[in-house]
Scaffold this active site. Structure first.
Site, PDB file in Angstrom:
ATOM      1  N   HIS A   1      38.282  47.735  41.053  1.00  0.00           N
ATOM      2  CA  HIS A   1      38.897  47.658  39.741  1.00  0.00           C
ATOM      3  C   HIS A   1      38.127  48.528  38.755  1.00  0.00           C
ATOM      4  CE1 HIS A   1      41.793  44.728  40.868  1.00  0.00           C
ATOM      5  NE2 HIS A   1      40.909  43.777  41.145  1.00  0.00           N
TER       6      HIS A   1
ATOM      7  N   CYS B   1      41.867  52.252  38.799  1.00  0.00           N
ATOM      8  CA  CYS B   1      42.808  52.442  37.701  1.00  0.00           C
ATOM      9  C   CYS B   1      42.097  53.029  36.489  1.00  0.00           C
ATOM     10  CB  CYS B   1      43.466  51.118  37.324  1.00  0.00           C
ATOM     11  SG  CYS B   1      44.481  50.433  38.642  1.00  0.00           S
TER      12      CYS B   1
END
Length: 819
Positions: free
Chosen positions: A399, A448
């Site tokens: 993440h 991301c």
């Protein structure tokens, strides 16, 4: 006080103890507090298979209290002596009972080291023995240290290094202890010269103690301001001393084997050599020339001159391919997030990239599931591997997010919601890499890059240097998400799925990434959702396939090799033989730098044993091993899908992850259950196994991250908000850390939004029913860096007096804490 028992040859039986000693022991045991009396001693002794005590024996000892001068303890000690119990065994029983006063009857009041290890200078490949002996044996324990690190299996009076390697160079000391008493030997310096670095092939045939020059200095051509590093190595006993000369005159501060000038001028030009000597003889190294010239000065030129320069550069580029002084890579894959969605692909991505980079001669450290402090410490260790001209590659899968042009990697323990204070800033790591004057800096970020709506922190970072050696490969565009794809039960990140097909191609790194981007653009699964973005300041044709051209036996190269080797040392295979005749083999395999698989196999079973099974248990609590997931019949059952072809068949497998959390040696128990033919009763035997600190456990990544390491992502490296963040505690499990107060962190705004989570998920896609898009890496326990006191924290230094003082002082502190 009775006369203490002194060392004798062979084990001393209790029956040979003098009567005053037995009487004193009996008195102490008779009136001992609960848990330290004679019954407790009998229970400890009876647990040993060789010393069996029946209920009738204990009853007879107990009845001695009815006699006028009877003593149950006296009767028990006599009984133990008759049945072969030794003084060493009695000491172990009393140590288990923590009966300090009774132990003092059986030991010296102090410890004296009578044999100290000698300093040595040897050639690699030889057998080296360091010896230490203390008065008090066998009641003392030995532990060897190299600098501040314990030497695995170094628990005997003699430390044998066979064969010795250049990585064994350093300072050694032996600690002798018994209970709260301890003593240290003198420091011994071990210098190991690499035989491969000398053209003289007859060195090994020379007498062992004869002084030999085995590392010769090399001529250098420098410009003003460059660093001068000259190295000389000699082997011989006694240990040689060094003195450097220039143009026939001895150099100030030239009494080490390495002579350095951080910034040279023309006055440093000349003829250099080194004189190595000991009390018996002396030798000179080769004389070499150091040439120092002026740096080129920028001048104005016409367009025609520029064209000529460009043509010359192109010709030179075709003739001289760029080289790296070394190639190192840090790969981090975070999957098992505590407060955010779990990921699948990082495990496979990191494993596949590790194998590819190793084919390109990269030194790779691959790690899964790191907390914030572990990530920061891992990056610090990675930075130690970098040096001038080194190619450094950092890959991260997990993440992440991007705010104000800064990219942040999210640890597995990041709170929900997380902010920059809980994450690692990639740009800050780049700045530290640039300080090392690396030849190429490659960042591959498979995460991301959407904005974090909970984090409005404006980071104050030092400006990056203007260099032409930086390449960023983002798995997705700014403001977009990165996805995983699942095929045949295993998952890959979209980025890695296409990168692995081209990584070994001999092309400029930016050209290679451009082609990966084109391949991704043709994938209909992520059309309009994910596209590779490349940022580069590369002006040379540098590729991951560039050859390595090391400075032979340079200090930086040795440090990189040692640091990398530390994180990749597997325990040696062991064969355990049990009393019943069964032999069990223990094997070890590395899946990642912090993930190891242990497999057990029966190699011999006597015919009278009908059935037997060996399994391992009793792991350290640090590793948080679920017993239900151990000793499985296939690697897949343990969660290991990547080593199937590398592991032997017909074994029991146990997968140990998060080895970076291991604070002490990895100790476990091998349990053997067996049954004789015709006897239904199941028998069992146990053996304790100590395999030291395997793989990355040696690097101590579990320690609390140090503030002065300058890897803090919040504010500047010396900002007061760093200490505040480390000492604050999280009280609300649904919120991130408390924001810094404006007074402590001026110019930085930390709003405190609500904790509602409104992050949207993309639609799932499929491709012919065989693959599917998994959740994106936009989203990822509360932040609480682990606190640990190093066993013997001593900095490496040539000052052995300082080493001994620090080592002794810390051990005294540790003993006080234990008592």
């Amino acid at each position: 006080m009775a006369k203490p028992v002194r060392s004798v040859a062979g084990p001393l039986h209790l029956s040979h103890l003098s009567e005053p000693v037995l009487r004193r022991l009996s008195e102490l045991l008779d009136r001992a507090a609960p848990g330290k009396g004679w019954r407790d001693l009998a229970q400890r002794a009876g647990s040993r298979g060789r010393v069996r005590l029946s209920p009738l024996d204990l009853e007879q000892c107990s009845l001695k209290v009815l006699e006028p001068k009877g003593s149950p303890s006296w009767s028990l000690l006599k009984l133990l002596g008759e049945r072969g119990c030794t003084v060493v065994e009695l000491v172990e029983f009393l140590q288990a009972l923590e009966h300090t006063e009774a132990l003092q009857c059986l030991s010296y009041p102090g410890i004296e080291v009578v044999v100290h290890p000698d300093s040595q200078a040897v050639l690699s490949g030889q057998v080296v023995k360091l010896c230490c002996w203390a008065v008090g044996h066998p009641f003392v324990h030995y532990q060897w240290f190299k600098q501040e690190k314990e030497v695995p299996h170094g628990k005997a009076p003699e430390l044998v290094l066979n064969p010795v390697t250049i990585h064994d160079s350093g300072f050694y000391i032996c600690r002798v202890n018994r209970d709260s008493s301890f003593a240290f030997s003198r420091w011994a310096r071990l210098d190991v010269c690499d035989l491969q670095s000398t053209p003289d092939g007859n060195l090994m045939a020379s007498p062992e103690n004869k002084l030999r020059i085995c590392v010769q200095p090399r001529p250098q051509t420098l410009t003003v301001g460059d660093a001068l590093v000259l190295e000389c190595g000699a082997a011989g006993n006694p240990v040689p001393h060094y003195q450097w000369f220039r143009n026939g005159f001895p150099l100030e501060n030239g009494d080490k084997n390495v002579y350095m000038v951080t910034s040279v001028d023309e006055e440093h030009q000349g003829t250099y050599w080194c004189h190595a000597s000991n009390e018996q003889e002396g030798r000179d190294s080769q004389k070499i020339e150091v040439v120092v010239g002026r740096k080129a000065v920028a001048v104005e030129c016409t367009e025609g001159d520029l064209s000529d320069l460009q043509a010359a550069d192109l010709q030179e580029e075709s003739d001289h391919r760029p080289v790296a002084t070394d190639k190192v890579a840090l790969l981090i894959g975070n999957m098992s997030y505590r407060h955010h969605p779990q990921l699948k692909a990082p495990m496979v991505d990191v494993y596949e990239l590790t194998n590819l980079l190793r084919q390109l001669d990269f030194k790779v450290v691959s790690l899964l599931d790191l907390t914030e402090s572990e990530m920061r410490n891992a990056v610090s260790e990675f930075l130690l591997l970098l040096d001038k001209g080194v190619y450094g590659l950092l890959y991260y899968a997990g993440h992440g997010y991007e705010n104000y042009g800064n990219s942040f990697m999210v640890p597995i323990d990041a709170p929900n919601p997380y902010r920059s204070a809980n994450c690692l800033c990639v740009q800050n790591i780049l700045r530290r890499m640039q300080e090392k004057e690396t030849g190429l800096n490659v960042f591959l970020l498979d995460m991301c890059r959407k904005r974090n709506e909970y984090d409005d922190t404006v980071l104050v970072l030092d400006a990056l240097k203007v260099t032409a050696n930086i390449v960023f490969g983002y798995a997705t565009c700014q403001g977009a998400e990165a996805f995983e794809i699942e095929q045949s039960g295993l998952a890959n990140g979209i980025f890695m799925k296409f990168l692995k097909d081209r990584l070994l191609e001999d092309k400029k790194i930016t050209v290679l990434l451009d082609e990966v981007a084109e391949d991704m653009g043709r994938c209909h699964l992520t059309e309009g959702k994910q596209a590779l973005e490349i940022r580069s300041s590369l002006s040379e044709k540098r590729a991951l396939t560039d050859p390595i051209q090391q400075t032979l036996a340079s200090a930086g190269s040795l440090a990189r090799n040692l640091q990398w080797a530390k994180a990749h040392e597997l325990p040696e295979s062991k064969c355990l033989e049990f009393r019943c005749g069964v032999q069990v083999q223990l094997g070890f395999a590395a899946e990642f730098s912090n993930v190891m698989v242990i497999y057990t196999r029966l190699v011999q079973k006597p015919p009278e044993i009908a059935a037997c099974r060996a399994y391992i248990t009793d792991f350290a609590l640090d590793l948080d091993v679920d017993p239900k997931e151990t000793n499985k019949g296939t690697p897949e059952e343990t969660g290991s899908y990547l080593l199937l072809k590398d592991l032997p068949k017909h074994c029991l497998y146990t997968r140990l992850s998060s080895l970076q959390k291991l604070k002490e040696h990895l100790i476990f128990t091998v349990c053997l259950h067996y049954e004789y033919s015709g006897i239904e009763e199941m028998m069992d035997e146990r053996k304790e196994v100590n395999v030291g600190k395997p793989l990355v456990a040696k690097l101590g990544l579990h320690h609390r991250f140090k503030a002065n390491s300058c890897l803090q992502s919040c504010c500047t490296a010396d900002s007061p908000c760093l200490n505040q963040r480390e000492t604050s505690s999280v009280t609300n499990k649904h919120c991130a850390l408390s924001p810094c107060q404006p007074a402590s962190c001026p110019g930085v705004c930390h709003p405190h939004p609500s904790c509602s989570d409104s992050i949207r998920r993309p639609e799932a896609c499929s491709c012919n029913g065989s693959s599917k898009i998994l959740p994106s890496r936009q989203e990822a326990q509360n932040y609480s860096p682990p606190v640990d006191v190093s066993n013997v924290p001593v900095e490496t230094t040539d000052d052995t007096a300082e080493l001994e003082f620090l080592l002794s002082d810390h051990f005294r502190l540790s003993q006080r804490q234990q008592l």
